[in-house]
Design an enzyme around this catalytic site. Structure first.
Site, PDB file in Angstrom:
ATOM      1  N   THR B 197      90.326  74.580 100.721  1.00 45.58           N
ATOM      2  CA  THR B 197      89.007  74.772 101.414  1.00 45.58           C
ATOM      3  C   THR B 197      88.285  73.217 101.541  1.00 45.58           C
ATOM      4  O   THR B 197      88.290  72.233 100.624  1.00 45.58           O
ATOM      5  CB  THR B 197      88.038  75.200 100.544  1.00 45.58           C
ATOM      6  OG1 THR B 197      88.536  76.639 100.385  1.00 45.58           O
ATOM      7  CG2 THR B 197      86.744  75.430 101.369  1.00 45.58           C
ATOM      8  N   ASN B 406     100.538  67.325  95.171  1.00 43.97           N
ATOM      9  CA  ASN B 406     100.968  68.619  95.658  1.00 43.97           C
ATOM     10  C   ASN B 406     102.052  69.322  94.849  1.00 43.97           C
ATOM     11  O   ASN B 406     102.093  70.534  95.052  1.00 43.97           O
ATOM     12  CB  ASN B 406     100.877  68.532  97.146  1.00 43.97           C
ATOM     13  CG  ASN B 406      99.587  68.570  97.677  1.00 43.97           C
ATOM     14  OD1 ASN B 406      98.754  69.618  97.776  1.00 43.97           O
ATOM     15  ND2 ASN B 406      99.171  67.374  98.326  1.00 43.97           N
TER      16      ASN B 406
END
Lengths: 411, 411
Positions: B197, B406
């Site tokens: 988001t 990540n």
């Protein structure tokens, strides 16, 4: 680094009756390295090709298209291919075009052909002038080495940042006779730093009309070289060429069992050569198969598969062996199918059903996902639940090594 | 790591007359961290929103859309927003929807509102159930802290992997009166690992009709939050909300100089908040502005800008400060403009004209490109030479750190 890719063994690579290959060390980028390849085709051959859709296509790609059209129109045959590595001759404007033409002219002169009977290929640095004199000077050496049994050297001579040569052979029985298909490929990122390009060449001794060969080449490319992706970049020089010498005397019809046997063999060897590129992808530590079922069209299945395959978040999760399923679902969600009903979407990692009707499967346990993610070869399967179409794409993970290779290559 | 992004100073953030903000530590993911935010709007406010196009949109996004439509239809006003971090409530199916409804119901009860007057937002891990009791339990604390002068805490309370809070204020004179716009944003990768988001909230004391506010919000989003990209992934929860309290009494008309002054201020603060996200992009070391001129449509300019911005090869070249122009030209070439005439394409790096009419500029020297590439902020400008449309996109480079963040986040 290469993920489970067998090093081709020279003696396993079957000669293709009628084709001869010769390599040379032209010193384009480094002295002593195999960097020029000449392939000679016999009279009666047909040749088909599929090329990059990049609008910045390289001069040799433009000439390949022109020469294929010109020979078909004039009833001539393509009789030679010439490939150089070390320079892509792309983004080089009119001088680049003239250099590629000169390559064709010089090889044509040496082999007694017309310019249009030669197809040129280049791979390497973009935006720098092709040292055409070096390519031309190496041609006699390459011609002197022309041999039917030279596929392994040919595979080596088209390598750029590839860590290993890529080659395969396949034989199939058609009408009681053995038909041979042998091919080579190169490419490690879709585009390398400046080392652009994915190249594939398949030769066969089947007899195939040019029109049928073009149809089958396009189809095989869509199911192989066009279905792999390392970083989503499309090179200026990508080319896939199929050459049919007809030397076996076995003619492939446009339908029936002989057609299907040949078609299947061509698709299989193309997939094998294409997958070798992914397995040797820059920094690859995982080989990922992404199969999307249940789409309305093949195109939308491919769109979803590529959204997953191109997502840096999905790719780093594979690198980390992290069953981060949200990333895969999110990629399906943003793939661009505007009317996708996510409550119809199923997702599997190998045999593990991870998402049911768009949400986490109630029986899914993270340790099951973890077990699959630790493997070197992983299959992601999704069902979109809206049709009967299917498409498979192959890709690799995104590792530290990928960043190193592409950040450090020229520095 | 953040590229030249100023840390907001609490005293620089101007209160917006009529708006109050309150934060809480709900312990959703970690105890003691600000993770719930309540924003209270006065009667007479109008609210507009732009939401993710991801088909796997999260439950709160779905409810935001429903509540905005319901309040507009019923002549009600949105009077409160509630945001939680630590859990995205995405991919959570019907129970997720019910949890988001419960959040609205409980806040409505505490504040004397109807359910539809509350907009819920969540950001964090995907596919895991929202601990709704924790959110609800923290509401009284957040309400007790409601203050007009609380934007800095608000910015901190919506952070996830952001390395710093993102907030800005802007004041503009309209009809001789001072109008204030203050906003906050969050997001570091487009989607985080599971920390999905990008969120943006702008408040203003201007009086703007809901229809006009929605039009301006959509326009501002297209020129800001929809024009930034870190990794090309689109989250399930992305939301951008503009709240106009009207407390200044200055009404914004739908045209004329007051309209343009307000529109410009809204676009500028939105761009500022959006660019802070890029500057704080996961592992970012460079801030890249990509301006595409000379397109036939804004859409095709954006398509080309995004092809450049999404290319891992281009992004790693920026990381390496390598003036690898072939990669940028190749990305323009594969962006999908089928009839692009590359001989009309110009390319600049800052003030350096690197490609002229589709090829290397004759005067271009690699050291000039190198000089620009070493900077922390770089502008790539291309002219497609086929029209008058233009679009700018902002992005960052792709570094080792991105892969680490990540790949390692959940492992």
């Amino acid at each position: 680094m290469s993920v489970n890719s067998p090093l081709p063994i020279a003696s396993d690579l079957k000669p293709v009756n009628g084709l001869r290959l010769g390599h040379a060390e032209a010193g384009i980028k480094r002295p002593g390295r195999k960097d020029v390849l000449v392939i000679e085709l016999p009279a009666g051959s047909s040749v088909a090709g599929v090329f990059t859709k990049n609008r910045f296509c390289a001069a040799p790609v433009q000439i390949c298209r022109e020469h294929l059209a010109a020979t078909n129109k004039a009833g001539l045959e393509v009789r030679a291919l010439v490939v150089n590595t070390g320079n892509a001759n792309a983004g080089t404007g009119e001088p680049g075009y003239q250099n590629a033409i000169k390559t064709c002219d010089e090889l044509a002169k040496l082999m007694g052909l017309k310019r249009e009977q030669v197809l040129p290929f280049s791979t390497g640095v973009i935006l720098e002038p092709l040292p055409v004199e070096k390519v031309v000077a190496a041609m006699p050496q390459a011609i002197s080495r022309l041999e039917a049994d030279n596929w392994f050297n040919a595979a080596e001579s088209i390598m750029t940042t590839d860590t290993q040569p890529k080659a395969a052979s396949k034989q199939v029985q058609i009408n009681g006779q053995t038909i041979t298909l042998t091919g080579i490929s190169k490419g490690a990122g879709m585009i390398h730093p400046n080392m652009a390009t994915m190249l594939g060449y398949v030769g066969t001794d089947a007899k195939v009309s040019q029109a049928l060969l073009q149809q089958l080449t396009t189809e095989a490319a869509d199911l192989s070289f066009n279905a792999i992706t390392i970083d989503g970049d499309t090179s200026t020089n990508d080319s896939f060429i199929v050459m049919a010498t007809g030397a076996s005397g076995v003619e492939i019809p446009s339908s029936g069992s002989a057609f299907h046997a040949f078609r299947q063999a061509l698709i299989e060897i193309s997939q094998q050569l294409a997958q070798m590129i992914v397995r040797d992808g820059e920094g690859a530590t995982k080989f990922i198969t992404i199969q999307i079922d249940g789409g309305k069209t093949v195109a939308e299945c491919k769109q979803v598969a590529e959204a997953i395959a191109h997502s840096p978040l999905v790719k780093t999760a594979f690198f980390a062996s992290d069953p981060n399923l949200g990333r895969i679902l999110a990629a399906i969600g943003y793939a661009g199918i505007a009317d996708l009903d996510v409550s119809g979407v199923q997702l599997w990692l190998d045999d593990v059903w991870v998402a049911k009707n768009g949400g986490r499967h109630p029986d899914y346990k993270e340790e099951d996902g973890q077990r699959v993610m630790k493997k070197a070869e992983i299959k992601v399967k999704a069902d979109l639940g809206r049709g009967a179409a299917t498409q498979t794409v192959w890709t690799c993970d995104l590792s530290h090594e990928y960043v190193s290779i592409n950040a450090d290559y020229r520095s």
